[in-house]
Design an enzyme around this catalytic site. Sequence first.
Site, PDB file in Angstrom:
ATOM      1  N   LYS A   1       0.865  -1.189   0.000  1.00  0.00           N
ATOM      2  CA  LYS A   1       0.000   0.000   0.000  1.00  0.00           C
ATOM      3  C   LYS A   1       0.895   1.230   0.000  1.00  0.00           C
ATOM      4  O   LYS A   1       1.895   1.279   0.733  1.00  0.00           O
ATOM      5  CB  LYS A   1      -0.873  -0.043   1.253  1.00  0.00           C
ATOM      6  CG  LYS A   1      -1.899   1.065   1.375  1.00  0.00           C
ATOM      7  CD  LYS A   1      -2.716   0.853   2.647  1.00  0.00           C
ATOM      8  CE  LYS A   1      -3.856   1.844   2.780  1.00  0.00           C
ATOM      9  NZ  LYS A   1      -4.650   1.604   4.006  1.00  0.00           N
TER      10      LYS A   1
ATOM     11  N   SER B   1      -9.587   1.327   3.121  1.00  0.00           N
ATOM     12  CA  SER B   1      -8.786   2.122   2.211  1.00  0.00           C
ATOM     13  C   SER B   1      -7.734   1.322   1.440  1.00  0.00           C
ATOM     14  O   SER B   1      -7.219   1.814   0.450  1.00  0.00           O
ATOM     15  CB  SER B   1      -8.102   3.240   2.991  1.00  0.00           C
ATOM     16  OG  SER B   1      -7.208   2.682   3.939  1.00  0.00           O
TER      17      SER B   1
ATOM     18  N   SER C   1      -9.527  -1.078   7.298  1.00  0.00           N
ATOM     19  CA  SER C   1      -8.997  -0.905   5.940  1.00  0.00           C
ATOM     20  C   SER C   1      -8.253  -2.084   5.342  1.00  0.00           C
ATOM     21  O   SER C   1      -7.942  -2.055   4.153  1.00  0.00           O
ATOM     22  CB  SER C   1      -8.094   0.320   5.883  1.00  0.00           C
ATOM     23  OG  SER C   1      -8.886   1.462   5.750  1.00  0.00           O
TER      24      SER C   1
END
Length: 474
Positions: free
Chosen positions: A72, A147, A171
């Site tokens: 990420k 996310s 997330s």
Amino acid sequence: MTFPDARRRLLGGELTCESIVRERLDLIRSKKSLNAFLDVYADEASARAREIDGRVRAGTAGPLAGMVIALKDILCVKDHRVTCGSRILGDFISPYDATVVRRLVDADAVIIGKTNMDEFAMGSSNENSAFGPVLNPADPARVPGGSSGGSAAAVAAGLAMTALGTDTGGSIRQPASLCGVVGLKPTYGRVSRYGLVAFASSFDQIGPIGSTVEETASVLSVIAGHDPCDSTSSDSPVPDYAGSLGGDVSGMRIGIPKEYFPPGLDPEVRGAVMKAVDVLREGGATITEISLPHSEYMIATYYILSTAEASSNLARYDGARYGRRAEDPADLQDLYLRSRSEGFGAEVKRRIMLGTYVLSSGYYDAYYLKGQKVRRLIREDFDRAFAGTDCLITPTTPTTAFAFGEKIDDPLTMYLSDIFTVSANLAGIPGISVPFGRDGKNLPIGVQVLGKHFDEATLFRVASHIEKQQPKNE
Ligand code: GLN
């Protein structure tokens, strides 16, 4: 090809690490429309793979040789940009590696690139990325969750074997559930946060996403453990999580928190989770209904405390120190004002304002301080629940993947996507989402297992039992 297959074939001389990496790079190219990656480290990953092939031949390959992992884009990799899905960091280049990155590289994993995400990890749909949304590989008209949506989509589409995400309120688990992959949020303190750009420091944890429970377990064993660079990282010993998989669930005490099955819950989600509970019962586990009485305050408490921490953490983006800087500022105030107004997206601004409000004089006691007290009560609910159970089973999300545009104009509805995941971050406990069947639209459903502090091993064991007994109606 999952990591254990790839590794076996790599060590057996059937495949090279270079060919494993090449295959994923080709897929990333052909599935570019998913928008899962913000940066692909094609040359570097290929060069690393050749080095690892040398070590395989020499018999010195590390425990993750054969793994292709994506990160990420909120994790720092030395000499590469880190965007956090935002414009405010501009072309900021990380001067150092996050601890998790060092550990992965030392274990011979190949980092293939950086994945797209909601800006500063704030969101549940990936629609808050400054670089456009990620599409859900299960249905490109639907959100991948957030996310860590880029990480979950990359794994679901096979662009990487595994990925790291971060989980402040869900997330990792929520996008894993919506994309049909496995996602683990470790215990707070299990994994070092050094080199993770902070959102809400007392909630944030880094964790693995994989297509199987075993893959996530293999990654956790490498990234977990004490780090002198993060004083909140724990020195409790790190088990060989993947090595201890395979135990059965007989004799385990499993709790079903009644507050996680409200009347409005999607009936197909409820059905799948209850079916997973049956599978555990058939496996010899004892199932009891339990109560977590402060559950109704979870979302409010999470959004008060996490925005308070975010407003403080994000104060550092002032136009002077990192990345984007407004042009020709009239004075210092103007530099701050315009750099931040231009650089942050709407959701991040909303959170900064909310967080500043709950911390401001006159409101601090009513909101922030009260939120801290309720956080303690929520944690005590779990302590009581775990006095009589080994783990809890809940849905990961109240619905399967929703359509683009469906919730983005109504922040409160969007926040409710996290209703079953924020509690683990409030209490600091670990949680895993494991796919279990699909709904009538053929969208994946996730089952969440919540466990005691530092008892990830139990989560892996229960999740792997559920994983093996997928419902037949697919
Ligand atoms: N969706 C939640 C939020 O917007 C959780 C985010 C996260 O875990 N980083 O805050």
